[in-house]
Design an enzyme around this catalytic site. Structure first.
Site, PDB file in Angstrom:
ATOM      1  N   CYS A  18      -2.482   3.459  15.958  1.00  0.00           N
ATOM      2  CA  CYS A  18      -3.666   4.257  16.263  1.00  0.00           C
ATOM      3  C   CYS A  18      -3.370   5.263  17.376  1.00  0.00           C
ATOM      4  CB  CYS A  18      -4.809   3.342  16.683  1.00  0.00           C
ATOM      5  SG  CYS A  18      -6.343   4.218  17.095  1.00  0.00           S
ATOM      6  N   HIS A  49     -15.571   2.686  -1.496  1.00  0.00           N
ATOM      7  CA  HIS A  49     -14.572   1.708  -1.076  1.00  0.00           C
ATOM      8  C   HIS A  49     -13.434   2.301  -0.263  1.00  0.00           C
ATOM      9  CE1 HIS A  49     -16.213  -0.848  -4.559  1.00  0.00           C
ATOM     10  NE2 HIS A  49     -16.745  -1.231  -3.425  1.00  0.00           N
ATOM     11  N   GLN A  69     -16.242   4.217  -6.804  1.00  0.00           N
ATOM     12  CA  GLN A  69     -15.682   3.001  -6.223  1.00  0.00           C
ATOM     13  C   GLN A  69     -14.159   3.097  -6.152  1.00  0.00           C
ATOM     14  OE1 GLN A  69     -17.777  -0.788  -7.570  1.00  0.00           O
ATOM     15  NE2 GLN A  69     -18.350   0.643  -9.202  1.00  0.00           N
ATOM     16  N   CYS A 101     -10.050  -0.428  17.027  1.00  0.00           N
ATOM     17  CA  CYS A 101     -11.172   0.431  17.445  1.00  0.00           C
ATOM     18  C   CYS A 101     -11.888   1.112  16.282  1.00  0.00           C
ATOM     19  CB  CYS A 101     -10.697   1.480  18.457  1.00  0.00           C
ATOM     20  SG  CYS A 101      -9.705   2.843  17.775  1.00  0.00           S
ATOM     21  N   CYS A 116      -8.112   2.084  12.198  1.00  0.00           N
ATOM     22  CA  CYS A 116      -7.549   1.246  13.251  1.00  0.00           C
ATOM     23  C   CYS A 116      -8.031  -0.194  13.090  1.00  0.00           C
ATOM     24  CB  CYS A 116      -7.942   1.775  14.628  1.00  0.00           C
ATOM     25  SG  CYS A 116      -7.249   0.784  15.971  1.00  0.00           S
ATOM     26  N   TYR A 144       0.819  -1.212   0.000  1.00  0.00           N
ATOM     27  CA  TYR A 144       0.000   0.000   0.000  1.00  0.00           C
ATOM     28  C   TYR A 144       0.856   1.266   0.000  1.00  0.00           C
ATOM     29  CZ  TYR A 144      -4.575  -2.116   0.102  1.00  0.00           C
ATOM     30  OH  TYR A 144      -5.718  -2.791  -0.253  1.00  0.00           O
ATOM     31  N   ARG A 172       1.768   1.697  -3.535  1.00  0.00           N
ATOM     32  CA  ARG A 172       0.587   2.131  -4.294  1.00  0.00           C
ATOM     33  C   ARG A 172       0.268   3.597  -4.010  1.00  0.00           C
ATOM     34  NH1 ARG A 172      -5.365  -0.651  -3.971  1.00  0.00           N
ATOM     35  NH2 ARG A 172      -6.181   0.261  -5.878  1.00  0.00           N
ATOM     36  N   CYS A 213      -5.815   3.976  20.533  1.00  0.00           N
ATOM     37  CA  CYS A 213      -5.640   2.742  21.309  1.00  0.00           C
ATOM     38  C   CYS A 213      -4.279   2.076  21.111  1.00  0.00           C
ATOM     39  CB  CYS A 213      -6.764   1.754  20.988  1.00  0.00           C
ATOM     40  SG  CYS A 213      -6.638   0.981  19.357  1.00  0.00           S
ATOM     41  N   THR A 261     -17.269   1.365 -15.034  1.00  0.00           N
ATOM     42  CA  THR A 261     -17.487   0.210 -14.180  1.00  0.00           C
ATOM     43  C   THR A 261     -18.342  -0.807 -14.922  1.00  0.00           C
ATOM     44  OG1 THR A 261     -18.342  -0.579 -12.050  1.00  0.00           O
ATOM     45  CG2 THR A 261     -19.524   1.243 -13.074  1.00  0.00           C
TER      46      THR A 261
END
Length: 157
Positions: A105, A73, A51, A84, A81, A17, A20, A108, A146
């Site tokens: 997070c 999305h 989306q 939580c 998180c 990620y 990306r 938490c 889409t």
């Protein structure tokens, strides 16, 4: 792109990620994004339901002077998180070199994950309801880019 994969190897998931995010951050909204945004900015009540998780519709809307964009999305440029469900915009670079360097997070201390909807997860009910409400009140609906085969998103039109 599943919660199970993240639980098994969050470092690997964040590595992908982070790559990306960096790739998409270099992109600019294209002519289609800008045309949709310009139309939405000119007419009150136009809602763009996407989306896409790349944020390009949002960037085009900001450049056009506004407009409502609902991202069904989620967003690459946000975190959620894993414990939580705290969600926040977040475009800071992620250091995925080790488990210890992954984002945590602020509430938490659990691992943060990308704020995208993964396979097997439900769409955010508030965003989905807003999309259906916008569609129900629309005079027209354009469906672009889409297959419109995957529900519940396909049902918006």
């Amino acid at each position: 792109a599943t919660p199970e994969a993240f639980a098994r190897d969050p470092r690997l998931i964040w590595e992908w990620y982070a790559w990306r995010r960096a790739l998409v951050a270099r992109c600019e909204p294209n002519a289609a994004h800008r045309a949709v945004a310009a139309h939405a900015a000119r007419r009150a009540g136009v809602t763009v339901v996407t989306q896409n998780v790349d944020g390009l519709h949002q960037r085009a809307a900001a450049g056009a002077g506004g407009g409502t964009v609902l991202a069904l999305h989620g967003s690459l440029f946000g975190t959620r998180c894993s414990r939580c469900d705290h969600v926040a915009p977040d475009d800071t670079p992620v250091d995925a070199t080790s488990l210890e360097t992954l984002p945590r997070c602020p509430r938490c201390g659990a691992l943060l994950r990308p704020a995208v909807v993964w396979f097997g997860e439900q769409l955010d009910p508030a965003i989905l309801d807003a999309a259906f409400d916008a569609a129900e009140g629309a005079d027209a609906c354009l469906v672009v880019g889409t297959s419109a085969l995957v529900h519940p998103a396909a049902g918006v039109a």
